[in-house]
Design an enzyme around this catalytic site. Structure first.
Site, PDB file in Angstrom:
ATOM      1  N   TYR A 140      48.437  63.262  30.535  1.00 30.65           N
ATOM      2  CA  TYR A 140      47.485  64.219  31.126  1.00 30.65           C
ATOM      3  C   TYR A 140      47.477  64.066  32.655  1.00 30.65           C
ATOM      4  O   TYR A 140      47.525  65.054  33.386  1.00 30.65           O
ATOM      5  CB  TYR A 140      46.094  63.974  30.542  1.00 30.65           C
ATOM      6  CG  TYR A 140      44.993  64.849  31.117  1.00 30.65           C
ATOM      7  CD1 TYR A 140      44.868  66.184  30.742  1.00 30.65           C
ATOM      8  CD2 TYR A 140      44.060  64.328  32.025  1.00 30.65           C
ATOM      9  CE1 TYR A 140      43.853  66.981  31.267  1.00 30.65           C
ATOM     10  CE2 TYR A 140      43.052  65.115  32.545  1.00 30.65           C
ATOM     11  CZ  TYR A 140      42.952  66.437  32.161  1.00 30.65           C
ATOM     12  OH  TYR A 140      41.949  67.228  32.683  1.00 30.65           O
ATOM     13  N   SER A 196      42.987  67.734  38.279  1.00 27.70           N
ATOM     14  CA  SER A 196      41.962  66.776  37.845  1.00 27.70           C
ATOM     15  C   SER A 196      41.985  65.549  38.748  1.00 27.70           C
ATOM     16  O   SER A 196      43.043  65.173  39.266  1.00 27.70           O
ATOM     17  CB  SER A 196      42.245  66.322  36.406  1.00 27.70           C
ATOM     18  OG  SER A 196      41.418  65.232  36.057  1.00 27.70           O
TER      19      SER A 196
HETATM   20  P1  NAD Z   1      37.494  73.266  27.518  1.00 25.43           P
HETATM   21  O1  NAD Z   1      38.139  72.615  26.339  1.00 25.43           O
HETATM   22  O2  NAD Z   1      36.122  73.810  27.369  1.00 25.43           O
HETATM   23  O3  NAD Z   1      38.432  74.416  28.100  1.00 25.43           O
HETATM   24  C1  NAD Z   1      39.816  74.508  27.891  1.00 25.43           C
HETATM   25  C2  NAD Z   1      40.123  75.900  27.378  1.00 25.43           C
HETATM   26  O4  NAD Z   1      41.554  76.063  27.346  1.00 25.43           O
HETATM   27  C3  NAD Z   1      39.609  76.170  25.956  1.00 25.43           C
HETATM   28  O5  NAD Z   1      38.848  77.363  25.956  1.00 25.43           O
HETATM   29  C4  NAD Z   1      40.876  76.308  25.132  1.00 25.43           C
HETATM   30  O6  NAD Z   1      40.768  77.212  24.035  1.00 25.43           O
HETATM   31  C5  NAD Z   1      41.846  76.805  26.192  1.00 25.43           C
HETATM   32  N1  NAD Z   1      43.262  76.612  25.817  1.00 25.43           N
HETATM   33  C6  NAD Z   1      43.819  75.515  25.246  1.00 25.43           C
HETATM   34  N2  NAD Z   1      45.129  75.735  25.035  1.00 25.43           N
HETATM   35  C7  NAD Z   1      45.402  76.991  25.489  1.00 25.43           C
HETATM   36  C8  NAD Z   1      46.565  77.783  25.534  1.00 25.43           C
HETATM   37  N3  NAD Z   1      47.746  77.331  25.077  1.00 25.43           N
HETATM   38  N4  NAD Z   1      46.480  79.033  26.071  1.00 25.43           N
HETATM   39  C9  NAD Z   1      45.301  79.509  26.527  1.00 25.43           C
HETATM   40  N5  NAD Z   1      44.157  78.798  26.510  1.00 25.43           N
HETATM   41  C10 NAD Z   1      44.211  77.555  25.991  1.00 25.43           C
HETATM   42  O7  NAD Z   1      37.516  72.161  28.661  1.00 25.43           O
HETATM   43  P2  NAD Z   1      37.040  72.157  30.179  1.00 25.43           P
HETATM   44  O8  NAD Z   1      36.445  70.822  30.417  1.00 25.43           O
HETATM   45  O9  NAD Z   1      36.280  73.382  30.520  1.00 25.43           O
HETATM   46  O10 NAD Z   1      38.454  72.163  30.924  1.00 25.43           O
HETATM   47  C11 NAD Z   1      38.914  73.218  31.730  1.00 25.43           C
HETATM   48  C12 NAD Z   1      40.004  72.685  32.629  1.00 25.43           C
HETATM   49  O11 NAD Z   1      39.462  71.704  33.521  1.00 25.43           O
HETATM   50  C13 NAD Z   1      41.146  71.983  31.895  1.00 25.43           C
HETATM   51  O12 NAD Z   1      42.371  72.281  32.532  1.00 25.43           O
HETATM   52  C14 NAD Z   1      40.794  70.518  32.054  1.00 25.43           C
HETATM   53  O13 NAD Z   1      41.930  69.706  31.947  1.00 25.43           O
HETATM   54  C15 NAD Z   1      40.233  70.537  33.461  1.00 25.43           C
HETATM   55  N6  NAD Z   1      39.385  69.398  33.805  1.00 25.43           N
HETATM   56  C16 NAD Z   1      38.244  69.123  33.106  1.00 25.43           C
HETATM   57  C17 NAD Z   1      37.461  68.040  33.476  1.00 25.43           C
HETATM   58  C18 NAD Z   1      36.196  67.676  32.744  1.00 25.43           C
HETATM   59  O14 NAD Z   1      35.651  66.593  33.025  1.00 25.43           O
HETATM   60  N7  NAD Z   1      35.680  68.509  31.865  1.00 25.43           N
HETATM   61  C19 NAD Z   1      37.833  67.239  34.565  1.00 25.43           C
HETATM   62  C20 NAD Z   1      38.998  67.550  35.265  1.00 25.43           C
HETATM   63  C21 NAD Z   1      39.758  68.646  34.878  1.00 25.43           C
END
Ligand code: NAD
Length: 249
Positions: free
Chosen positions: A155, A140
């Site tokens: 985080y 991230s």
């Molecule tokens: P999201 O909440 O839609 O996706 C996260 C997924 O991880 C969910 O489907 C959840 O059920 C799953 N999950 C949680 N705990 C788990 C576990 N123990 N085992 C297996 N699966 C598990 O969120 P997103 O925004 O799509 O995030 C995806 C990734 O991108 C994450 O790692 C997040 O930190 C990263 N990220 C997101 C952003 C943003 O702005 N959305 C920015 C930077 C990084």
């Protein structure tokens, strides 16, 4: 097609609005057979079914090593090989340093960092046998700039840990033809962000981003497809920023 007949695993890929599912969709469109891994409540089988025939949805908790190993074994049984892994599962918590409790720290680090280690450990032996493979780890911008918009310091630490882990694994497994890279998304509109930002705040944030908008899940998915494909054949240990220019310095 960039991923024709490749087999790709995506952790945390069941959320229809998430980065993982967008990546699954783009990889499937590029010819990959995709295995979506996620917690039971996220319904990975249902998400895989939305991709069409020939894909797999598996319940797996990335914080649990036997669960990761069982999922990798199931993918090998179903498809015979694993060409790509996207370590996407992650959770966040918007609290300050002084509010982080031990259980919060464990939860947030376990999913992003321990999960990236355990899933990578689960697929690396088969990639090594093939002498080929690509792992993409979702970090991230929060790791780079000390906080994004929603994540707490734990985080940022988890996602910074992912950068170090990925680079170390890239060094260790390069000789086996396995490439390991990171994507650092900026602020992307997914379920993590939904409902937490009003239109005014979105406009304010967009004004600070050179490309003048928040990111879309497909922006990150495209970077993952690139890193998993042969187009990135000489890239390992890199960090690919997908943030609209938020971090130009
Ligand atoms: P999201 O909440 O839609 O996706 C996260 C997924 O991880 C969910 O489907 C959840 O059920 C799953 N999950 C949680 N705990 C788990 C576990 N123990 N085992 C297996 N699966 C598990 O969120 P997103 O925004 O799509 O995030 C995806 C990734 O991108 C994450 O790692 C997040 O930190 C990263 N990220 C997101 C952003 C943003 O702005 N959305 C920015 C930077 C990084």
């Amino acid at each position: 097609m960039l991923l024709k007949d490749r087999v790709a695993i995506i952790t945390g890929g069941a959320g229809i609005n998430g980065l993982g599912f967008a990546t699954a969709r783009q990889m499937a469109a590029q010819g990959a057979r995709v295995a979506i891994l996620d917690l039971e409540r996220a319904d990975p089988a249902g998400a895989a079914a939305r991709l069409g025939d020939g894909h797999l949805g598996l319940v797996a908790d990335v914080t649990d090593k036997p669960s990761c190993e069982a999922a990798a074994a199931a993918v090998l049984r179903a498809f015979g090989r694993i060409d790509a892994l996207v370590n996407n599962a992650g959770i966040t918590q918007a609290v300050g340093t002084l509010e982080i409790g031990g259980a919060d720290y464990d939860r947030v680090l376990d999913v992003s960092l321990r999960g990236t280690l355990y899933m990578s450990q689960a697929v690396l032996p088969s990639m090594r046998r093939q002498q080929a493979g690509a792992i993409v780890c979702i970090s991230s911008v929060s790791a780079q700039r000390g906080g994004g918009i929603f994540g707490g310091p734990h985080y940022s630490a988890a996602k910074a840990g992912v950068l170090g882990l990925a680079r170390a694994m890239a060094r260790e497994f390069g000789g086996d033809g396995i490439r390991i890279n990171c994507v650092t998304p900026g602020l992307i509109e997914t379920d993590i962000t939904q409902g937490k930002l009003g239109p005014e705040r979105k406009r304010e944030i967009s004004a600070t981003i050179p490309l003048a908008r928040l990111g879309r899940a497909d922006d990150v998915a495209g970077a993952c497809v690139f890193l998993a494909s042969d187009l990135a054949g000489y890239c390992t240990g890199i960090t690919l920023d997908v943030n609209g220019g938020m971090l130009i310095h």
